[in-house]
Design a protein around this motif. Sequence first.
Motif, PDB file in Angstrom:
ATOM      1  N   LEU A 157       0.831  -1.198   0.000  1.00  0.00           N
ATOM      2  CA  LEU A 157       0.000   0.000   0.000  1.00  0.00           C
ATOM      3  C   LEU A 157       0.868   1.251   0.000  1.00  0.00           C
ATOM      4  O   LEU A 157       1.918   1.294   0.641  1.00  0.00           O
ATOM      5  CB  LEU A 157      -0.920   0.013   1.223  1.00  0.00           C
ATOM      6  CG  LEU A 157      -2.045  -1.029   1.268  1.00  0.00           C
ATOM      7  CD1 LEU A 157      -2.856  -0.856   2.544  1.00  0.00           C
ATOM      8  CD2 LEU A 157      -2.951  -0.885   0.052  1.00  0.00           C
ATOM      9  N   GLU A 158       0.434   2.269  -0.698  1.00  0.00           N
ATOM     10  CA  GLU A 158       1.175   3.523  -0.750  1.00  0.00           C
ATOM     11  C   GLU A 158       0.474   4.645   0.009  1.00  0.00           C
ATOM     12  O   GLU A 158       1.068   5.681   0.259  1.00  0.00           O
ATOM     13  CB  GLU A 158       1.378   3.948  -2.205  1.00  0.00           C
ATOM     14  CG  GLU A 158       2.224   2.965  -3.015  1.00  0.00           C
ATOM     15  CD  GLU A 158       2.450   3.427  -4.436  1.00  0.00           C
ATOM     16  OE1 GLU A 158       1.866   4.475  -4.809  1.00  0.00           O
ATOM     17  OE2 GLU A 158       3.197   2.766  -5.182  1.00  0.00           O
ATOM     18  N   LYS A 159      -0.798   4.423   0.392  1.00  0.00           N
ATOM     19  CA  LYS A 159      -1.562   5.424   1.119  1.00  0.00           C
ATOM     20  C   LYS A 159      -2.027   4.829   2.438  1.00  0.00           C
ATOM     21  O   LYS A 159      -2.632   3.757   2.476  1.00  0.00           O
ATOM     22  CB  LYS A 159      -2.764   5.898   0.290  1.00  0.00           C
ATOM     23  CG  LYS A 159      -3.527   7.035   0.928  1.00  0.00           C
ATOM     24  CD  LYS A 159      -4.652   7.518   0.017  1.00  0.00           C
ATOM     25  CE  LYS A 159      -5.407   8.686   0.652  1.00  0.00           C
ATOM     26  NZ  LYS A 159      -6.508   9.163  -0.223  1.00  0.00           N
ATOM     27  N   ALA A 160      -1.749   5.521   3.538  1.00  0.00           N
ATOM     28  CA  ALA A 160      -2.106   5.020   4.871  1.00  0.00           C
ATOM     29  C   ALA A 160      -3.620   4.964   5.042  1.00  0.00           C
ATOM     30  O   ALA A 160      -4.344   5.873   4.622  1.00  0.00           O
ATOM     31  CB  ALA A 160      -1.487   5.911   5.938  1.00  0.00           C
ATOM     32  N   ASP A 161      -4.082   3.899   5.696  1.00  0.00           N
ATOM     33  CA  ASP A 161      -5.511   3.735   5.958  1.00  0.00           C
ATOM     34  C   ASP A 161      -5.774   3.486   7.448  1.00  0.00           C
ATOM     35  O   ASP A 161      -6.607   4.132   8.057  1.00  0.00           O
ATOM     36  CB  ASP A 161      -6.072   2.574   5.132  1.00  0.00           C
ATOM     37  CG  ASP A 161      -7.527   2.288   5.448  1.00  0.00           C
ATOM     38  OD1 ASP A 161      -8.362   3.186   5.248  1.00  0.00           O
ATOM     39  OD2 ASP A 161      -7.823   1.163   5.912  1.00  0.00           O
ATOM     40  N   PHE A 162      -5.030   2.573   8.024  1.00  0.00           N
ATOM     41  CA  PHE A 162      -5.282   2.160   9.406  1.00  0.00           C
ATOM     42  C   PHE A 162      -5.161   3.328  10.385  1.00  0.00           C
ATOM     43  O   PHE A 162      -5.964   3.453  11.314  1.00  0.00           O
ATOM     44  CB  PHE A 162      -4.313   1.047   9.806  1.00  0.00           C
ATOM     45  CG  PHE A 162      -4.505   0.561  11.219  1.00  0.00           C
ATOM     46  CD1 PHE A 162      -5.496  -0.345  11.527  1.00  0.00           C
ATOM     47  CD2 PHE A 162      -3.689   1.032  12.245  1.00  0.00           C
ATOM     48  CE1 PHE A 162      -5.685  -0.783  12.832  1.00  0.00           C
ATOM     49  CE2 PHE A 162      -3.868   0.605  13.552  1.00  0.00           C
ATOM     50  CZ  PHE A 162      -4.873  -0.311  13.849  1.00  0.00           C
ATOM     51  N   VAL A 163      -4.159   4.176  10.202  1.00  0.00           N
ATOM     52  CA  VAL A 163      -3.930   5.285  11.129  1.00  0.00           C
ATOM     53  C   VAL A 163      -5.150   6.187  11.226  1.00  0.00           C
ATOM     54  O   VAL A 163      -5.526   6.650  12.315  1.00  0.00           O
ATOM     55  CB  VAL A 163      -2.687   6.105  10.720  1.00  0.00           C
ATOM     56  CG1 VAL A 163      -2.865   6.771   9.374  1.00  0.00           C
ATOM     57  CG2 VAL A 163      -2.346   7.125  11.791  1.00  0.00           C
ATOM     58  N   HIS A 164      -5.841   6.423  10.117  1.00  0.00           N
ATOM     59  CA  HIS A 164      -7.000   7.305  10.107  1.00  0.00           C
ATOM     60  C   HIS A 164      -8.213   6.621  10.740  1.00  0.00           C
ATOM     61  O   HIS A 164      -8.980   7.259  11.472  1.00  0.00           O
ATOM     62  CB  HIS A 164      -7.298   7.745   8.679  1.00  0.00           C
ATOM     63  CG  HIS A 164      -6.146   8.417   8.003  1.00  0.00           C
ATOM     64  ND1 HIS A 164      -5.590   9.598   8.446  1.00  0.00           N
ATOM     65  CD2 HIS A 164      -5.410   8.037   6.910  1.00  0.00           C
ATOM     66  CE1 HIS A 164      -4.577   9.942   7.665  1.00  0.00           C
ATOM     67  NE2 HIS A 164      -4.447   9.012   6.728  1.00  0.00           N
ATOM     68  N   ARG A 165      -8.397   5.334  10.456  1.00  0.00           N
ATOM     69  CA  ARG A 165      -9.515   4.599  11.049  1.00  0.00           C
ATOM     70  C   ARG A 165      -9.347   4.482  12.560  1.00  0.00           C
ATOM     71  O   ARG A 165     -10.316   4.597  13.328  1.00  0.00           O
ATOM     72  CB  ARG A 165      -9.647   3.217  10.409  1.00  0.00           C
ATOM     73  CG  ARG A 165     -10.110   3.247   8.966  1.00  0.00           C
ATOM     74  CD  ARG A 165     -10.424   1.873   8.414  1.00  0.00           C
ATOM     75  NE  ARG A 165      -9.223   1.078   8.194  1.00  0.00           N
ATOM     76  CZ  ARG A 165      -8.867   0.038   8.926  1.00  0.00           C
ATOM     77  NH1 ARG A 165      -9.631  -0.344   9.967  1.00  0.00           N
ATOM     78  NH2 ARG A 165      -7.768  -0.649   8.659  1.00  0.00           N
ATOM     79  N   TRP A 166      -8.125   4.250  12.997  1.00  0.00           N
ATOM     80  CA  TRP A 166      -7.862   4.126  14.435  1.00  0.00           C
ATOM     81  C   TRP A 166      -8.129   5.449  15.148  1.00  0.00           C
ATOM     82  O   TRP A 166      -8.776   5.505  16.191  1.00  0.00           O
ATOM     83  CB  TRP A 166      -6.415   3.682  14.651  1.00  0.00           C
ATOM     84  CG  TRP A 166      -6.134   3.158  16.039  1.00  0.00           C
ATOM     85  CD1 TRP A 166      -6.121   1.861  16.437  1.00  0.00           C
ATOM     86  CD2 TRP A 166      -5.812   3.939  17.197  1.00  0.00           C
ATOM     87  NE1 TRP A 166      -5.810   1.784  17.781  1.00  0.00           N
ATOM     88  CE2 TRP A 166      -5.622   3.043  18.267  1.00  0.00           C
ATOM     89  CE3 TRP A 166      -5.670   5.304  17.434  1.00  0.00           C
ATOM     90  CZ2 TRP A 166      -5.305   3.463  19.557  1.00  0.00           C
ATOM     91  CZ3 TRP A 166      -5.358   5.731  18.726  1.00  0.00           C
ATOM     92  CH2 TRP A 166      -5.170   4.809  19.758  1.00  0.00           C
ATOM     93  N   ASP A 167      -7.635   6.525  14.582  1.00  0.00           N
ATOM     94  CA  ASP A 167      -7.798   7.841  15.193  1.00  0.00           C
ATOM     95  C   ASP A 167      -9.273   8.231  15.257  1.00  0.00           C
ATOM     96  O   ASP A 167      -9.739   8.779  16.259  1.00  0.00           O
ATOM     97  CB  ASP A 167      -7.005   8.868  14.396  1.00  0.00           C
ATOM     98  CG  ASP A 167      -6.823  10.172  15.164  1.00  0.00           C
ATOM     99  OD1 ASP A 167      -6.784  10.117  16.406  1.00  0.00           O
ATOM    100  OD2 ASP A 167      -6.713  11.224  14.533  1.00  0.00           O
ATOM    101  N   GLU A 168     -10.013   7.942  14.195  1.00  0.00           N
ATOM    102  CA  GLU A 168     -11.425   8.276  14.159  1.00  0.00           C
ATOM    103  C   GLU A 168     -12.207   7.494  15.211  1.00  0.00           C
ATOM    104  O   GLU A 168     -13.141   8.008  15.832  1.00  0.00           O
ATOM    105  CB  GLU A 168     -11.990   7.980  12.764  1.00  0.00           C
ATOM    106  CG  GLU A 168     -13.470   8.318  12.618  1.00  0.00           C
ATOM    107  CD  GLU A 168     -13.992   8.026  11.224  1.00  0.00           C
ATOM    108  OE1 GLU A 168     -15.202   8.162  11.008  1.00  0.00           O
ATOM    109  OE2 GLU A 168     -13.172   7.662  10.343  1.00  0.00           O
ATOM    110  N   LYS A 169     -11.817   6.262  15.450  1.00  0.00           N
ATOM    111  CA  LYS A 169     -12.541   5.405  16.385  1.00  0.00           C
ATOM    112  C   LYS A 169     -12.229   5.720  17.838  1.00  0.00           C
ATOM    113  O   LYS A 169     -13.103   5.682  18.697  1.00  0.00           O
ATOM    114  CB  LYS A 169     -12.217   3.939  16.090  1.00  0.00           C
ATOM    115  CG  LYS A 169     -12.973   2.950  16.967  1.00  0.00           C
ATOM    116  CD  LYS A 169     -12.675   1.520  16.556  1.00  0.00           C
ATOM    117  CE  LYS A 169     -13.448   0.533  17.428  1.00  0.00           C
ATOM    118  NZ  LYS A 169     -13.180  -0.884  17.028  1.00  0.00           N
TER     119      LYS A 169
END
Length: 208
Positions: A157-169
């Motif tokens: 992956l070249e674009k972060a996904d988990f960091v944003h989902r974790w922060d939102e939750k």
Amino acid sequence: KAAYTGKSQSSNAESITVIVDVNGQEVSQTFWVTNKDGGNTYKTKTGKDALLGGYDDMDQFSLLTAGVPLNEVDFEDKIVKIYNFDKKADEEVSRPTMVDVIGEKITVAIQRIKQNKREKNDDGEYVNKADTYESNEIVKFFQDETDLTVEEIKSGLEKADFVHRWDEKYSGQVYDKSVEVTGKPGAPKTGAPAPKPAGATGMFKKKS
């Protein structure tokens, strides 16, 4: 800022304590990388061997900072300041330190944790007190600048996904790890975990 090793006083369990600078605030977290027998695995419910969570965390930390797995990183004895709970003061001691990670930048996920204070019982073991306190704990590491996890990097992956989902939750929440304490002071403490909110405080900052 630093990552140095430690050892349990009652077993062969070993740890690595990571200290990072988050916008001028020092945050430290101790990760246990071996069990009481000195191994870095545990048995799952199905009987299979799996890496200890603390070892896996430190392996990811090493990959994201030094660029090599934990078992390939270089350690050298360095003087570090460690808080002595018996003396209730910092003291300078020599500890094997991960020299390859000093000064490297990394993004960390931090949880606000509520937990019991600890005290020694008559047997010299640390047990829970009824009093609680809150502190910050590092729960996940991300690549500096990209915010990618090790898993995301390995998957291409070249674009972060988990960091944003974790922060939102979890942003703005406190994870309650405290337990109800019964018994006289100094006696072993027991009790069920207190009710927990749905997550933990999320802060994603970069070490300097």
